[in-house]
Enzyme design. Structure first.
Site, PDB file in Angstrom:
ATOM      1  N   ALA A 224      39.690  13.089  30.512  1.00  0.00           N
ATOM      2  CA  ALA A 224      38.005  13.597  30.879  1.00  0.00           C
ATOM      3  C   ALA A 224      36.591  12.091  30.727  1.00  0.00           C
ATOM      4  CB  ALA A 224      36.929  14.168  29.829  1.00  0.00           C
ATOM      5  N   PRO A 225      36.496  11.934  31.712  1.00  0.00           N
ATOM      6  CA  PRO A 225      35.690  12.855  32.528  1.00  0.00           C
ATOM      7  C   PRO A 225      36.490  12.129  34.211  1.00  0.00           C
ATOM      8  CG  PRO A 225      34.851  10.629  32.735  1.00  0.00           C
ATOM      9  CD  PRO A 225      35.356  10.477  31.471  1.00  0.00           C
ATOM     10  N   ASP A 243      42.499  17.604  27.912  1.00  0.00           N
ATOM     11  CA  ASP A 243      41.695  16.792  28.004  1.00  0.00           C
ATOM     12  C   ASP A 243      40.859  18.336  27.576  1.00  0.00           C
ATOM     13  OD1 ASP A 243      38.950  16.071  26.390  1.00  0.00           O
ATOM     14  OD2 ASP A 243      40.087  14.114  27.417  1.00  0.00           O
ATOM     15  N   LYS A 308      45.214   0.601  21.569  1.00  0.00           N
ATOM     16  CA  LYS A 308      43.554   0.368  20.845  1.00  0.00           C
ATOM     17  C   LYS A 308      43.375  -0.044  19.678  1.00  0.00           C
ATOM     18  CE  LYS A 308      41.562   2.966  24.000  1.00  0.00           C
ATOM     19  NZ  LYS A 308      40.605   2.463  25.634  1.00  0.00           N
TER      20      LYS A 308
END
Length: 358
Positions: A224-225, A243, A308
Site C-alpha cells: 500500500a498504496p 498489506d 532501511k
C-alpha cells in the site's frame, strides 16, 4: 594518476569512502579518502605503487553499493573568468597526457547544485570546449562516434574544475549514476520510481523482457498504496499485493491485482512466483532474513527489496546484512546473483536485487 573521484548520495560520503578503502584493500591496493561534506563527492588518494587506473582495472563499479560513479583524476585547476577553455587545455598539456583516440567530453555539476547559472554554463560549455580541445590536437574523436573514453569535467563552482577520465567498461550507465526518471500522474506514490530505477540498474541491458515479460506473477509485500505494484502491473504481471493498508482504487481496477490484508513478513504464497518485491519500513536485518527465506524455499526467482539503514553505522549494517544473506543462501545451497546499490531515488535505504540461478 594517483587519485580517484567517486560520486555518491550527498550525506553518504563516509560510507562511500569506507567502501572504496575496503574494496581497494581486498585487491592489495591502499589509500585513504577525503570526503566532500554533503557534496556527494569522495576523493580517494592511493598511497602505494598502484595507480587509479590499476584500481579501476581490478574493482568493478557494479560491485559497489554507495559509490554510484567515478573517474580517474587528471588535474584539479583554477578557472580564470577570461579563459576557462585555455586553462583546461594548458592543464592537459602540462600533465603531458595523451587522451584515448575515441574520447568525448562531459561537463557536470554537483548532484545538489543549486546555482542555476552554473548548471546552464556546464551544459553550454561542452560544445565550445570540445571544439577547442580538438583544435589543440588533444581530442580527436567525433563526439557522435560512440566513444569508449570520456573526459569528465566536474565544476563545483565557476572558479574550479576537476578534470578526469572514465572508460565505458567500468563507469555508470548514466552520468553520476543517476537516471532521471519522470513519475507518471497515474502512479500511486513516488516510490514507483525506486523499482523502475532498480530494474534499469540491475537487469542486464537488452534483456529486460527476459526478466519482466511473458505474463509473470509477482508478490508485493508492504504494497500500500501500490507504487511498486503499479510498476509490476505495467509489465503485464499478475500481482498479489500484501498489506493491511488500503490500495489505490485505480490500480485495483486493473483486474491484475489481488489485495491480501496480511502482515508482509508472515504471509507466504501457496505456489512459487517469479518476483517478490518488498519496500517495508522495518529493521534491515529482518528484511534481509525475509529475502533469504523466500529464495531458500524457492518461493520466488527474482527479488528486489529495500534495506532501511539506521542513521548511525549505516555501512556496518549493510555489511552485516550482506553477510547474513550470503550465509543463509549458502546454507540453503542456493545459487544466486546479487547486486545492491544506493539508488538515486533511495534516501536512507539501499536497494538489493537477487536472482536465483538454480
Amino acid at each position: 594518476m594517483d587519485q580517484l573521484m567517486a560520486f555518491c548520495r550527498p550525506g553518504f560520503e563516509t560510507e562511500a569512502g569506507r567502501e572504496l578503502v575496503d574494496a581497494a584493500m581486498a585487491e592489495g591496493i591502499f589509500g585513504y579518502f577525503e570526503p566532500g561534506k554533503d557534496q556527494g563527492l569522495v576523493r580517494f588518494i592511493l598511497t602505494g605503487h598502484e595507480s587509479a587506473p590499476d584500481l579501476l582495472a581490478r574493482v568493478r563499479l557494479d560491485d559497489l553499493v554507495f559509490v554510484r560513479d567515478w573517474f580517474v583524476v587528471l588535474a584539479t585547476l583554477d578557472l580564470p573568468i577570461r579563459d576557462r577553455v585555455g586553462a583546461v587545455i594548458e592543464a592537459l598539456r602540462g600533465e603531458g597526457l595523451a587522451l584515448p583516440e575515441a574520447c568525448r567530453v562531459e561537463v557536470r555539476v554537483l548532484e545538489n547544485n543549486t546555482d542555476r547559472d552554473l548548471g546552464n554554463f556546464a551544459r553550454k560549455w561542452v560544445a565550445p570546449l570540445s571544439r577547442a580541445l580538438r583544435g589543440a590536437g588533444l581530442l580527436k574523436a567525433d563526439p557522435d562516434a560512440g566513444a569508449e573514453a570520456r573526459l569528465d569535467i566536474l565544476l563545483p563552482n565557476f572558479s574550479t574544475a576537476i578534470v578526469g577520465l572514465s572508460l565505458a567498461g567500468n563507469r555508470a550507465r548514466w552520468l553520476g549514476g543517476a537516471p532521471r526518471l519522470r513519475l507518471p500522474a497515474a502512479a500511486p506514490s513516488r516510490s514507483a520510481l525506486k523499482l523502475e530505477e532498480a530494474w534499469k540498474v540491475f537487469l542486464p541491458a537488452g534483456r529486460e523482457l527476459d526478466y519482466l515479460g511473458g505474463g509473470k506473477k509477482a508478490v508485493d509485500l508492504g504494497a500500500a498504496p501500490g507504487g511498486w505494484t503499479w510498476q509490476l502491473v505495467r509489465q503485464g504481471m499478475r500481482v498479489v499485493a500484501v498489506d493491511n493498508g488500503p490500495m489505490d482504487p485505480g490500480l485495483m481496477a486493473s483486474g491484475l491485482v489481488e489485495h491480501v490484508r496480511a502482515d508482509g513478513y508472515r504471509w507466504r504464497p501457496r505456489r512459487g512466483v517469479d518476483w517478490m518485491v518488498c519496500d517495508i519500513v522495518d529493521q534491515p536485518r529482518k528484511t534481509a532474513a525475509l529475502a533469504v527465506t523466500w529464495l531458500a524455499e524457492r518461493l520466488c526467482r527474482y527479488t528486489v527489496f529495500n534495506l532501511k539503514l539506521p542513521m548511525k553505522q549505516r555501512y556496518e549494517e549493510w555489511l552485516l546484512c550482506r553477510e547474513r544473506i550470503e550465509q543463509g543462501l549458502a546454507e540453503a545451497d542456493i545459487g544466486y546473483r546479487m547486486r545492491a546499490r544506493h539508488l538515486y531515488h533511495d534516501r536512507e535505504e539501499i536497494t538489493c536485487f537477487i536472482e536465483r540461478l538454480d
